[in-house]
Design an enzyme around this catalytic site. Structure first.
Site, PDB file in Angstrom:
ATOM      1  N   SER A 141      43.513  43.141  40.090  1.00  0.00           N
ATOM      2  CA  SER A 141      42.291  43.346  39.305  1.00  0.00           C
ATOM      3  C   SER A 141      41.233  43.976  40.196  1.00  0.00           C
ATOM      4  O   SER A 141      41.234  43.774  41.425  1.00  0.00           O
ATOM      5  CB  SER A 141      41.769  42.023  38.754  1.00  0.00           C
ATOM      6  OG  SER A 141      40.463  42.162  38.216  1.00  0.00           O
ATOM      7  N   TYR A 155      39.604  33.295  39.395  1.00  0.00           N
ATOM      8  CA  TYR A 155      40.389  34.476  39.001  1.00  0.00           C
ATOM      9  C   TYR A 155      40.255  35.573  40.054  1.00  0.00           C
ATOM     10  O   TYR A 155      41.259  36.156  40.489  1.00  0.00           O
ATOM     11  CB  TYR A 155      39.915  34.972  37.643  1.00  0.00           C
ATOM     12  CG  TYR A 155      40.592  36.240  37.182  1.00  0.00           C
ATOM     13  CD1 TYR A 155      41.832  36.184  36.545  1.00  0.00           C
ATOM     14  CD2 TYR A 155      40.006  37.482  37.375  1.00  0.00           C
ATOM     15  CE1 TYR A 155      42.471  37.341  36.125  1.00  0.00           C
ATOM     16  CE2 TYR A 155      40.636  38.646  36.962  1.00  0.00           C
ATOM     17  CZ  TYR A 155      41.865  38.576  36.335  1.00  0.00           C
ATOM     18  OH  TYR A 155      42.496  39.726  35.925  1.00  0.00           O
TER      19      TYR A 155
END
Length: 249
Positions: A141, A155
Site C-alpha cells: 500500500s 494497517y
C-alpha cells in the site's frame, strides 16, 4: 515473459477478483483462493463462461491457517500443472487507533496482512525454487511509506512490513530466477475502501485494476498505482511531518 498460470489469494472480491477478470481476459489460467467459497465458485463460473479457453481452479483458504497454505498452493498447482506467478493479495483494512483498547483489531490486521503474507511468500518461493523460477507479487500500500494516525495505524505498519520483505527479496534474487514486484495501491474502490474518508483521492475499480495489472505484466520492481495521483503523493508522504498525514489515513 508471459506468465500463463497465476495464483491469486484473496480473490473472491475487490481487487483480487478484479485482477482475476483482467488476467482471464488475457487468456491466462488462474488459481483462485479465498475464504468465501461461494463467491469463488460464482467467479469461476463467470470467467469460464466469458473465456471458455482458460482453466480456473479454486480452493477455500484462510491465509491465517498457516499449515493449510502450502497444501492449498500445492493442490492448485497440481490442478493447473504448475504456477508461475503468485500474487499475495489477501488482506484486511480494519483497525483501531492505538491505545483505544481494541488490541484485537490491530493484532488481526498485523497477523493477516504481514504474518500470513510471510507464510504465503515462503510457500511461493519454495514452489518457484522447485520449478526453476517464477514471479512473486506482493500487494502492499502507499501507506507503507509513512505511519498515519487513527484507524489505519496498524494497517500502515503491516504494509510497511510487506514492502520491506519485498525489497529484501528483490536484493536476494537480483540475478533471478525469481522476479519480485511490490505493488503499492492508493485508494481504489473496493470492499476494503468502502468506508474510507479519503474519497477525493479514490480511483475507480477499473482504473485501479488496469494499473495494477499493467505493472504486474511488466514485472516492475516496485510501483505506486494508479501512477496519478499516487506516485507524486508518495513523494509528498515521505517528507510530511507526522501530524500532517491525517488526510491520508
Amino acid at each position: 515473459m508471459t506468465r500463463q498460470k497465476i495464483l491469486i489469494t484473496g480473490a473472491s472480491s475487490g481487487l483480487g477478483a478484479g485482477m482475476a477478470r483482467a488476467f482471464a481476459a488475457k487468456g491466462r489460467d488462474l488459481a483462485l483462493c479465498a475464504r468465501r467459497t461461494e463467491r469463488l465458485d460464482e467467479l469461476k463460473a463467470e470467467l469460464q463462461e466469458r473465456h471458455p479457453g482458460i482453466n480456473v481452479a479454486v480452493a477455500t483458504l484462510d491465509v491465517n491457517d498457516h499449515d493449510h497454505v502450502p497444501k492449498v498452493f500445492k493442490e492448485l498447482s497440481d490442478e493447473l500443472g504448475g504456477i508461475d506467478r503468485v500474487i499475495v493479495n489477501a488482506g484486511v483494512g480494519k483497525g483501531a487507533p492505538l491505545g483505544s483498547g481494541k488490541l484485537w483489531a490491530n493484532k488481526a490486521t498485523i497477523e493477516t496482512n504481514l504474518v500470513a503474507a510471510l507464510v504465503q511468500i515462503e510457500t511461493a518461493l519454495e514452489m518457484f525454487k522447485e520449478s526453476g523460477g517464477g514471479h512473486l507479487v506482493l500487494v502492499s500500500s502507499v501507506l507503507g511509506h509513512k505511519g498515519v494516525p487513527g484507524v489505519k495505524a496498524a494497517y500502515a505498519a503491516s504494509k510497511a512490513g510487506v514492502t520491506s520483505l519485498g525489497e529484501s527479496l528483490r536484493a536476494e534474487y537480483s540475478a533471478g530466477p525469481i522476479k519480485v514486484t511490490v505493488l503499492e495501491p492508493g485508494y481504489i474502490e473496493s470492499e476494503m475502501t468502502a468506508k474510507s474518508a479519503s474519497t477525493m483521492l479514490m480511483a475507480d475499480t477499473e482504473t485501479g485494476v488496469r494499473a495494477m495489472v499493467s505493472v504486474i505484466e511488466r514485472e516492475s520492481p516496485r510501483a505506486a498505482v494508479p501512477w496519478w495521483p499516487w506516485a507524486p503523493l508518495v513523494q509528498l508522504l515521505r517528507i510530511l511531518p507526522p501530524r500532517l498525514t491525517k488526510p491520508f489515513a
